[in-house]
Design an enzyme around this catalytic site. Structure first.
Site, PDB file in Angstrom:
ATOM      1  N   GLY A 179      16.510 -41.853 -26.217  1.00 51.75           N
ATOM      2  CA  GLY A 179      16.985 -42.093 -27.576  1.00 51.75           C
ATOM      3  C   GLY A 179      16.295 -43.317 -28.139  1.00 51.75           C
ATOM      4  CB  CYS A 193      13.914 -42.661 -21.592  1.00 47.97           C
ATOM      5  SG  CYS A 193      12.918 -43.835 -22.530  1.00 47.97           S
ATOM      6  CE1 TYR A 194      19.917 -46.793 -26.000  1.00 46.68           C
ATOM      7  CE2 TYR A 194      21.393 -45.028 -25.321  1.00 46.68           C
ATOM      8  CZ  TYR A 194      21.192 -46.255 -25.918  1.00 46.68           C
ATOM      9  OH  TYR A 194      22.262 -46.942 -26.419  1.00 46.68           O
ATOM     10  CG  HIS A 213      10.359 -39.057 -21.577  1.00 49.57           C
ATOM     11  ND1 HIS A 213      11.577 -38.817 -22.155  1.00 49.57           N
ATOM     12  CD2 HIS A 213       9.948 -40.263 -22.025  1.00 49.57           C
ATOM     13  CE1 HIS A 213      11.898 -39.829 -22.944  1.00 49.57           C
ATOM     14  NE2 HIS A 213      10.919 -40.723 -22.877  1.00 49.57           N
ATOM     15  CD  GLU A 256      12.344 -35.436 -21.151  1.00 47.77           C
ATOM     16  OE1 GLU A 256      12.305 -35.829 -19.969  1.00 47.77           O
ATOM     17  OE2 GLU A 256      12.641 -36.192 -22.094  1.00 47.77           O
ATOM     18  N   GLY A 292      12.919  -6.394 -37.515  1.00 45.43           N
ATOM     19  CA  GLY A 292      11.755  -6.130 -36.672  1.00 45.43           C
ATOM     20  C   GLY A 292      11.361  -7.364 -35.891  1.00 45.43           C
ATOM     21  CG  ASP A 326      15.311 -14.682 -32.852  1.00 45.24           C
ATOM     22  OD1 ASP A 326      14.801 -14.577 -31.722  1.00 45.24           O
ATOM     23  OD2 ASP A 326      15.137 -15.658 -33.600  1.00 45.24           O
ATOM     24  CB  SER A 327      17.181  -9.339 -36.273  1.00 42.27           C
ATOM     25  OG  SER A 327      15.973  -8.626 -36.417  1.00 42.27           O
ATOM     26  CE  LYS A 377      11.553 -16.302 -31.442  1.00 40.75           C
ATOM     27  NZ  LYS A 377      12.167 -15.944 -32.728  1.00 40.75           N
TER      28      LYS A 377
END
Ligand code: XMP
Length: 520
Positions: A56, A83-84, A168, A170, A223, A226-227, A368
């Site tokens: 942060g 980190c933070y 970090h 990640e 199309g 996600d949908s 996603k």
């Protein structure tokens, strides 16, 4: 979350907080992200096995700086501060944090002398980005690793299961990072790392059934990934209680409507209503050239058409939405929302308030890439699962100037050639182990200018097509794709030869920022 094998990531405002949860999940460890000051009951309802505290921007010694909430310590669960997160842990447990002699940003080498539960011994490349550093560690802690400028780059209290790293784990620049996160989850928190989005299908199906009961559910499918995945899940749960509606706006790419029909009807067996509203959209767009105006018109027309459809099927009480986890996270953190409206986004989210639906959002837990894995587990074809994003306003914002049926045909043909050649050369589709990586998004744009050319012995005066291909992680920033010249040459020559009305092709070499990905 399940009864539970998961971790909670507390977000202290760092830009990589979401990435921590994603990396954990990639390692088979379920993780959810909460703001650091989320209601304790809400967080503990997930029955986590441990906490990860994100980075942060604040300094722990400033008044009002975010703190690790008491319930985290009271839970007796393991903690990993990043980190933070590390600095807050040190500060609140009686150690000392101070501004570093100089800000450390970039690659560093971490030396880990001994075996420990968190980091394998050795010399590891890590990514640093901090202004403050730990000066004194709290009692009970030992040093696990150091770098040239950070003597306390990794510390741990094995007894209590409290760990902290200044770097970090990640980000991609820390190759050992995923291993560190996995070790924390497995060795320290005792999690079994076997989570996969596909495992959740039975549970998601149950949730949908309970919510919907015997009622009917409406879904607008575009199309997009996600949908389609959301509709497929709901269909698996409630079968023909689902009515999927696909609006053909006349602004779709070549073959798009056929693909949606084939996948939803034939592959998944979803009852699909295709509404051909192209005339309505074209009429509404006649004479309009302003980009924002086009977006507004497409959005409004879409809502009108969709309302008509909802009424035609007796207005079902439930509506499926393809909301995904980053949308959920963003909506919890208002300060992160974009302040300036760059472009108006019109998706089904903009339905008028008098159209009341109860929302069914089966993807709200997923990132996603996980939605894609879920789609594959549900039997969706790769072609659909790896589709690139396509803007709601469709070709209206890629047909610069006036949108007419003739110009749309030109654009559609040029775009299809570009995509066909990209696919053939391996630049479209799923990420590959070897060879060229697919571009993130690629399309043709029809420009509202004419250029002079010569074909045979004839002078021509026709329109110009611009090709756009970008590489990006998050679509917030993007680089233009350095496609091979031979490939571009083949595309240009095919477009000029095969698409009547175009006599010139250019390649867009603008990054985002300052450009955007779409031209309008
Ligand atoms: P820009 O052009 O803003 O686009 O750099 C970023 C990403 O968003 C997509 N995009 C949209 N997606 N509705 C959408 O669902 C929209 O109105 C819309 N406009 C742009 C764009 O294709 C790119 O992937």
């Amino acid at each position: 979350m399940e009864q539970t094998q998961g971790l909670v990531v507390l977000d202290f405002g760092g830009q990589y907080a979401q990435l921590i949860a994603r990396r954990l999940r990639e390692q088979g460890v379920y993780a959810e992200l909460f703001p650091w000051d989320a209601a304790p009951d809400e967080v503990m309802a997930l029955q986590p096995r441990g906490f990860v505290l994100s980075g942060g921007p604040a300094s722990v010694y400033e008044p009002g700086a975010p703190r690790i909430p008491e319930y985290v310590f009271q839970s007796g669960l393991p903690i990993l501060g990043i980190c933070y997160g590390l600095q807050a842990l040190v500060h609140q447990l009686g150690g000392q944090v101070a501004p570093a002699p100089r800000r450390e940003y970039g690659l560093a080498w971490l030396e880990v002398p001994r075996e420990n539960p968190l980091i394998p011994p050795g010399r590891h490349q890590v990514w640093m980005s901090h202004g403050d550093r730990v000066e004194v560690i709290p009692s009970g802690f030992q040093v696990l690793g150091s770098t040239e400028h950070s003597p306390y780059a990794a510390i741990g209290d094995v007894e209590r299961g409290y760990y902290g790293v200044q770097f970090h784990p990640e980000v991609q620049h820390t190759p050992i990072g995923p291993d560190i996160l996995r070790r924390f989850a497995v060795h320290v928190c005792g999690v079994t790392a076997n989570w996969h989005p596909g495992n959740w299908i039975p549970r998601l199906v149950d949730e949908i059934r309970q919510k919907v009961g015997r009622e009917r559910v409406l879904a607008a499918v575009s199309g997009g990934v996600d949908s389609t995945v959301a509709a497929a899940l709901v269909h698996r749960a409630v079968g023909d209680q689902l009515i999927a509606v696909f609006v053909d706006t006349g602004l779709l790419r070549k073959g798009e409507r056929e693909l949606v029909e084939r996948v939803l009807r034939d592959v998944l067996g979803v009852p699909l209503r295709v509404v051909d509203a192209s005339q309505e959209f074209l009429n509404a767009l006649r004479g309009v050239t302003d980009p924002e105006e086009k977006r507004r018109i497409v959005g409004e027309t879409f809502i009108r058409v969709f309302e008509q459809e909802a009424r035609a099927v007796g207005h079902p009480p439930f509506l499926v939405q393809g909301t995904i986890y980053p949308d959920v996270i963003e909506s919890r953190a208002p300060e992160r929302r974009h302040a300036a409206r760059i472009k108006t986004h019109h998706n089904v989210g903009g339905l008028p308030p008098d159209m009341r639906f109860t929302l069914v959002e089966p993807l709200r837990y997923f990132f996603k890439d996980e939605v894609r894995r879920l789609g594959l587990a549900l039997g969706l074809p790769e072609e659909l699962v790896w589709r690139q994003p396509f803007p709601g306003p469709g070709l209206a914002v890629r047909c610069l100037g006036e949108v007419t049926p003739e110009r749309l045909t030109v654009l559609r043909e040029a775009d299809a050639i570009f995509r066909e050649e990209l696919r053939r050369a391996g630049y479209l589709g799923p990420p590959r182990r070897k060879g060229p990586q697919p571009v993130s998004q690629a399309f043709a744009v029809l420009l509202p200018v004419r250029a002079v050319g010569v074909m045979g012995d004839q002078r021509t005066y026709e329109e110009v097509v611009a090709l756009r291909a970008v590489v990006t992680e998050d679509f917030m920033t993007a680089d233009w794709a350095p496609l091979p010249h031979e490939l571009l040459a083949r595309v240009a020559s095919r477009i000029v030869n095969e698409v009547p009305g175009v006599n010139r092709v250019v390649y867009d070499i603008t990054t985002k920022p300052p450009g955007t990905i779409e031209w309008e």
